[in-house]
Design a protein around this motif. Structure first.
Motif, PDB file in Angstrom:
ATOM      1  N   LEU A 118      -1.905   3.886  -7.292  1.00  0.00           N
ATOM      2  CA  LEU A 118      -2.853   4.109  -6.200  1.00  0.00           C
ATOM      3  C   LEU A 118      -4.023   3.124  -6.289  1.00  0.00           C
ATOM      4  O   LEU A 118      -4.424   2.527  -5.291  1.00  0.00           O
ATOM      5  N   TRP A 162       0.822  -1.205   0.000  1.00  0.00           N
ATOM      6  CA  TRP A 162       0.000   0.000   0.000  1.00  0.00           C
ATOM      7  C   TRP A 162       0.864   1.266   0.000  1.00  0.00           C
ATOM      8  O   TRP A 162       0.584   2.230  -0.722  1.00  0.00           O
ATOM      9  N   MET A 163       1.952   1.240   0.813  1.00  0.00           N
ATOM     10  CA  MET A 163       2.840   2.398   0.870  1.00  0.00           C
ATOM     11  C   MET A 163       3.381   2.720  -0.520  1.00  0.00           C
ATOM     12  O   MET A 163       3.432   3.885  -0.927  1.00  0.00           O
ATOM     13  N   MET A 178      -5.115   0.434  -3.500  1.00  0.00           N
ATOM     14  CA  MET A 178      -6.480   0.324  -2.954  1.00  0.00           C
ATOM     15  C   MET A 178      -7.014  -1.099  -3.117  1.00  0.00           C
ATOM     16  O   MET A 178      -7.619  -1.658  -2.215  1.00  0.00           O
ATOM     17  N   ILE A 205      -5.441  -3.485  -0.633  1.00  0.00           N
ATOM     18  CA  ILE A 205      -6.018  -3.421   0.707  1.00  0.00           C
ATOM     19  C   ILE A 205      -7.372  -4.116   0.739  1.00  0.00           C
ATOM     20  O   ILE A 205      -7.639  -4.959   1.602  1.00  0.00           O
ATOM     21  N   TRP A 215       0.622   4.328  -2.649  1.00  0.00           N
ATOM     22  CA  TRP A 215       0.309   5.709  -2.293  1.00  0.00           C
ATOM     23  C   TRP A 215       1.474   6.636  -2.640  1.00  0.00           C
ATOM     24  O   TRP A 215       1.286   7.687  -3.256  1.00  0.00           O
TER      25      TRP A 215
END
Lengths: 167, 336
Positions: free
Chosen positions: B150, B138-139, B154, B157, B142
């Protein structure tokens, strides 16, 4: 001695990353700091011999923080603003400080009431799943445990009702 | 209640536990890195054969030195960091993704006593660390400041949070049957070919399939690889990474898959024990590699699920199924 050194290093790291959570303007940076704080907390639990609590801390909160990330993104995308351009929250900080002080006082009073003395080494099975399970389910803490679960369920249902107008 | 200490003291290679952990850790980590690197060659060969083409042939006999050539190539590439990235998170993500996948190795028992640290909460530790894989992914998504990255983050997650629940529920079945969270105890409870994938008939087998599916999703493998679905998202979260940073993500994916196979082999296929055929490290390695190969087989045979199908599959079918399995295995333990 070595244990004390490790403890203080971990404690300082926990406090610093905790501070980073509330001082970062970027919500993502603040959420990442939160994960780091949880990690150091888990390490402190390991030092206390509470291995089960430590792993649960990582397992549960890593997932929880993930969800937090998604919410941050969704909320920010709704407004179409840069995360660094959020309104200044300083006035509300005073209220927060008062509440935090109140809770902190409560903690100090209750820890003081424990009359911490040297209680000797813990039992061999301290912190194992069997021991934690027995304490929770043999009746000593059964009611508080179930009340906490009910509270969480109520919070979850409430969040769903608030978020979805039509179910 | 047993008064077992957190780490089993028996069966250490050396007298001191830290030395045991250090030496065994170095050996296990290097071997797994090696296997992960060569499994990239193996998968390319495997895919090529399934598609009726030769695959890598140029570097070394049968292209066996291809991973070394790939590694050297990646090391030589220019390290490009786009101007608009979130620098600290962008740099940290490839490092953490490898660390998170290697951490799980600490609790996997390769043979009787051949475990870096036989924690009394071994299963939980392994699953906690493997769910942490999501965080660096995720890091990266982002921090890249790229819409495809991104979206990939998403999706990672959403998928990770959804499939962690069936994964944990499926892992609960062997825990309930063995009555222990310690991976060594779980292997011993399956001694004499009473694998949890076979015995008790029913819940064990279904739990094994469920665990395997959820592991595939956690490792972002087809049919659950929407976070990097190349036809939709270019390369998902890794789209802005170059050179060895991309290489780390690539390696971590294979490491994660390998380790997921090892955990599945330990929980459901009896680990290092092979009943009348004896016990030993070779059986554990063999079972892990067979599961690993099955994952490749699945990848090159099946289609990718669409994002909404993926969510529906987890929440409507796998989660209820997992709950039923836990109840069934608990009933079995009480009655038998």
């Amino acid at each position: 001695m070595l244990q004390a050194v490790i403890f203080y290093l971990l404690a300082i790291a926990t406090v610093l990353s905790g501070l980073a959570v509330i001082t970062r303007r970027n919500p993502i940076a603040s959420a990442v700091s939160l994960v780091v704080t949880f990690f150091f907390l888990a390490a402190l639990y390991v030092m206390l011999g509470a291995h089960f609590v430590a792993v649960t801390q990582v397992l549960v909160y890593a997932g929880a923080v993930m969800v937090l990330f998604v919410f941050v993104i969704m909320l920010l995308n709704l407004r179409g603003t840069d995360p660094r351009e959020l309104p200044d929250l300083a006035p509300r900080g005073l209220v927060g400080l008062a509440v935090a002080g109140f809770i902190g006082m409560g903690l100090v009073v209750s820890i003081d009431a424990l009359r911490l003395v040297d209680m000797g080494p813990v039992a061999d099975d301290f912190g194992t799943i069997q021991q934690v399970g027995t304490i929770i389910f043999d009746g000593t803490y059964l009611l508080p445990f179930e009340v906490a679960s009910a509270l969480l369920t109520v919070a979850m249902v409430g969040a769903v009702v608030l978020a979805k107008r039509e179910i | 209640m047993n008064g077992a200490p957190p780490v089993a003291a028996s069966g250490l290679l050396f007298n001191s536990a830290p030395l045991h952990a250090l030496v065994l850790g170095l050996v296990v980590v290097s071997l797994c890195m090696g296997v992960a690197a060569w499994s990239i060659w193996y998968e390319r060969k495997f895919a090529a054969r399934m598609q009726n083409r030769p695959g890598p042939t140029e570097v070394g006999p049968w292209g066996l030195l291809q991973p070394i050539a790939d590694g050297l190539k990646m090391l030589q590439k220019e390290d490009i960091v786009p101007a608009a990235v979130d620098r600290p998170l962008f740099e940290l993500a490839p490092l953490l993704v490898v660390v998170a996948s290697l951490g799980t190795l600490a609790v996997i028992p390769w043979g009787d006593g051949l475990v870096i640290a036989d924690l009394h909460i071994g299963v939980l530790f392994a699953l906690a660390l493997s769910s942490l894989m999501l965080l660096p992914v995720w890091m990266a998504g982002w921090a890249s400041n790229n819409k495809y990255a991104l979206l990939g983050g998403m999706r990672a997650i959403a998928q990770g949070v959804s499939y962690e629940i069936p994964l944990l529920l499926a892992a609960t079945v062997p825990i309930v049957l063995a009555g222990s969270f310690r991976l060594g105890d779980i292997v011993e409870a399956q001694a004499g070919l009473r694998w949890f994938a076979l015995w008790p008939p029913g819940p064990g087998a279904v739990a094994f399939v469920l665990f395997f599916m959820a592991s595939l999703a956690e490792a972002n493998r087809i049919p659950f690889d929407i976070p990097e679905a190349e036809s939709e998202l270019v390369a998902g979260v890794t789209v802005e990474y170059t050179g060895m940073k991309f290489g780390m993500f690539y390696l971590a994916e294979y490491l994660h898959t390998l380790i997921a196979s090892a955990i599945a082999a330990t929980l459901f296929l009896g680990g290092w024990d092979m009943g009348p055929l004896g016990a030993g490290v070779h059986w554990m390695v063999l079972k892990t590699l067979v599961l690993f190969a099955v994952i490749f087989w699945i990848r090159w045979s099946w289609l990718r699920l669409r994002a909404d199908q993926l969510m529906a599959l987890s929440w409507r079918w796998l989660v209820p199924l997992g709950l039923v399995l836990v109840m069934a295995s608990a009933t079995w333990v009480v009655l038998a």
